[in-house]
Design an enzyme around this catalytic site. Sequence first.
Site, mmCIF file in Angstrom:
data_model
loop_
_atom_site.group_PDB
_atom_site.id
_atom_site.type_symbol
_atom_site.label_atom_id
_atom_site.label_comp_id
_atom_site.label_asym_id
_atom_site.label_seq_id
_atom_site.Cartn_x
_atom_site.Cartn_y
_atom_site.Cartn_z
ATOM 1 N N ASP A 212 45.309 44.720 38.878
ATOM 2 C CA ASP A 212 45.243 45.844 39.802
ATOM 3 C C ASP A 212 44.083 46.768 39.442
ATOM 4 O O ASP A 212 43.719 46.915 38.271
ATOM 5 C CB ASP A 212 46.571 46.612 39.731
ATOM 6 C CG ASP A 212 46.657 47.736 40.733
ATOM 7 O OD1 ASP A 212 46.678 47.445 41.939
ATOM 8 O OD2 ASP A 212 46.707 48.911 40.309
ATOM 9 N N GLU A 241 41.568 42.681 41.637
ATOM 10 C CA GLU A 241 41.410 43.470 42.859
ATOM 11 C C GLU A 241 40.253 44.432 42.664
ATOM 12 O O GLU A 241 40.354 45.397 41.905
ATOM 13 C CB GLU A 241 42.691 44.255 43.168
ATOM 14 C CG GLU A 241 42.553 45.148 44.395
ATOM 15 C CD GLU A 241 43.340 46.451 44.294
ATOM 16 O OE1 GLU A 241 43.728 46.971 45.347
ATOM 17 O OE2 GLU A 241 43.533 46.965 43.164
#
Length: 508
Positions: A212, A241
Site C-alpha cells: 500500500d 500501489e
Amino acid sequence: MKKIISAFIALLVICFGVVPIQAQQQSWQDEIIYFIMIDRFNNGDPSNDYEVNLDDPKAYHGGDIQGIIDKLDYIKELGFTAIWLTPIVKNEPGGYHGYWTEDFYEVEEHFGTLEEFKNLVQEAHDRDIKIILDLVVNHTGYHHPWIQDPEKQDWFHEDIPIISWDNQENVEDGRLAGLPDLAQENPETRKYLLDMAKWWIEETDIDGYRLDTVKHVPKDFWEEFASEVKSVKENFFLIGEVWHSDPSYVADYAKTGIDSFVDYPFFNEATRIFSQPNQEIGKYMSGIWKRNVSLYENPYVLGNFIDNHDNKRFTRLAIEKDQDTLTQLKQALTYMYSAPGIPIIYYGTEIALDGGDDPDNRRMMEFKDHELVDYISKLGEIRNSHRALTYGEMEVLFEQAGMAIIQRTFEDEIIITAINNTTSDQTVSLSEEVLGENIQLQALLKEKIVTEKDGYEISIPKQSSEIYLVEEGTKQMNALPWGIAVMSILVIGLIALISRKKVIKNRN
C-alpha cells in the site's frame, strides 16, 4: 505404472502438439487475481459480528476469514489462481477496511483468528490458489498506542499534511489523510517493519504482498524490504500501489526490487475507453503496452484492473454515461483478459455490483446467478489454457473508432481478440498476408470457426467481442477423430495391461 502414464502424456503431446498449461512451469504472469475486501465479502462466522451495521457504509458488515474459506470453490470455478486480501491486522475502531493499524502482529477480531487465517492459506494452496496479503508500512491508525509512547516519538514524522503532491519529500513525510506517518529512516522503526513483514510470511506461508501507498515511503526502504522478504520465501511476489498517472514515475519504483504494480495508467485509459462506445481502442491500449515494454524489465506481471476499492466501480462509470453496464463490462473484461498483464478483478464485478466513491464502492457482496459469472469463468478458462495470452507479444491488426483486432503471439501459438465497441455490426476482412495461408480461426467464446473466404471475414455484432485461436485449416477436421481413436486404443491397452498384472499377481 508411472512409466505408462508418462508415455501416455508424451503420446498426447505428439498427437496434439500441446502441453496443458497447468503442467508447465508457471510464473506470476500466469495468474489471475481476485481482490477481496474481507469485511464486505462473505459472513462465514456470525459469532464475531459485534458492532456490525449493514445500513452504515462506514461500519463493519460482517465479512470474515471463514467466509472466504467457504467461497474458495466459487473463486476457483471463476478461474482465479490468486486472491489479494485487504489487510487482516488488528485495526482501531471503525477500521473495517484494514488500513488503520492498531497492532501489526494481531489479526483483526472481526475477521477471525490467526489459526483461521493459516487455515485459509492452506485451503487455498490445496486448490492451487495463491494468497497475497495487503501490507501497510507507511502509516498507522489515528490512535495507535505508539503515538502516546514517549520512547517512540521519533518513530513518526512531524504532523504535517501533504500540501504539494509534486514535492516528493512532502509526499513521503506528510500525513496522508491525517494518518500518523511512520519514519522508515529511523533504524528501530525500519527493523520493526521488516521483521514484521518477514514474520507474516514465516508464520502463515502467504505468497505475496500488495504494498500500500508505495510512493509515500522512501525508495531505499523498499530496496531493503524487497531483499529481506524475498530471502524468506522463493518466488515471493511484491505488487505495489503507486497511484500516479505517469508511467515513468510508477516504473521508477521497479528499480527498488518491487516486482509489479497495479497499473493506474492502464486503469485510466481502459475505464475511459470501455465505459462508453465508439472510443479508439488499439491506439491507446497498445500505446500503454509499448510504454510498459520500454519501462519495465517484465511488463507482463503488471496488474491490470478496471475498478478497485479506491475508485468508482466500472458499473457506475457506465451508468453515468447512460450505457448498458453488462455490455460495457463484457467489453472491458474481454480486453483485460486478453491483454498483456495480470487481470485483477475486484469482488462484485462478476455480478456488476454498483458503487460510487468510497465507501459506496465497498458494498456487501451478493452471491447470485448472473450472466457475468459464466462470462468471467469462460474468460478465465481461455486465459488459463493459452500461453499466448500470458506471454505473447501484442500487435494491433485492425483499428477504427470502437473496433479493434489485436493479436497475441507466443512461440507457435496465435490468439486474436476482436472487440466491436461500436453501436453497429462490423465485418472486417483480414488477408492471407496478415494471417497466413490454410488457417482457420476457432472462436473460443462462442465456439464457431472462421475459414478463408476471399480473405478471412470476422463478423462481430455491435458492442460484443470474440477471441480466436489461429489453427491450421485441416487440424480441426482431422485431428479430433484421429485423436479420439488413438486415445481409445491407449485406454484399452492401459486397462488390459493393468488387468494382466493383477492376474499375474494373483497367480503368485
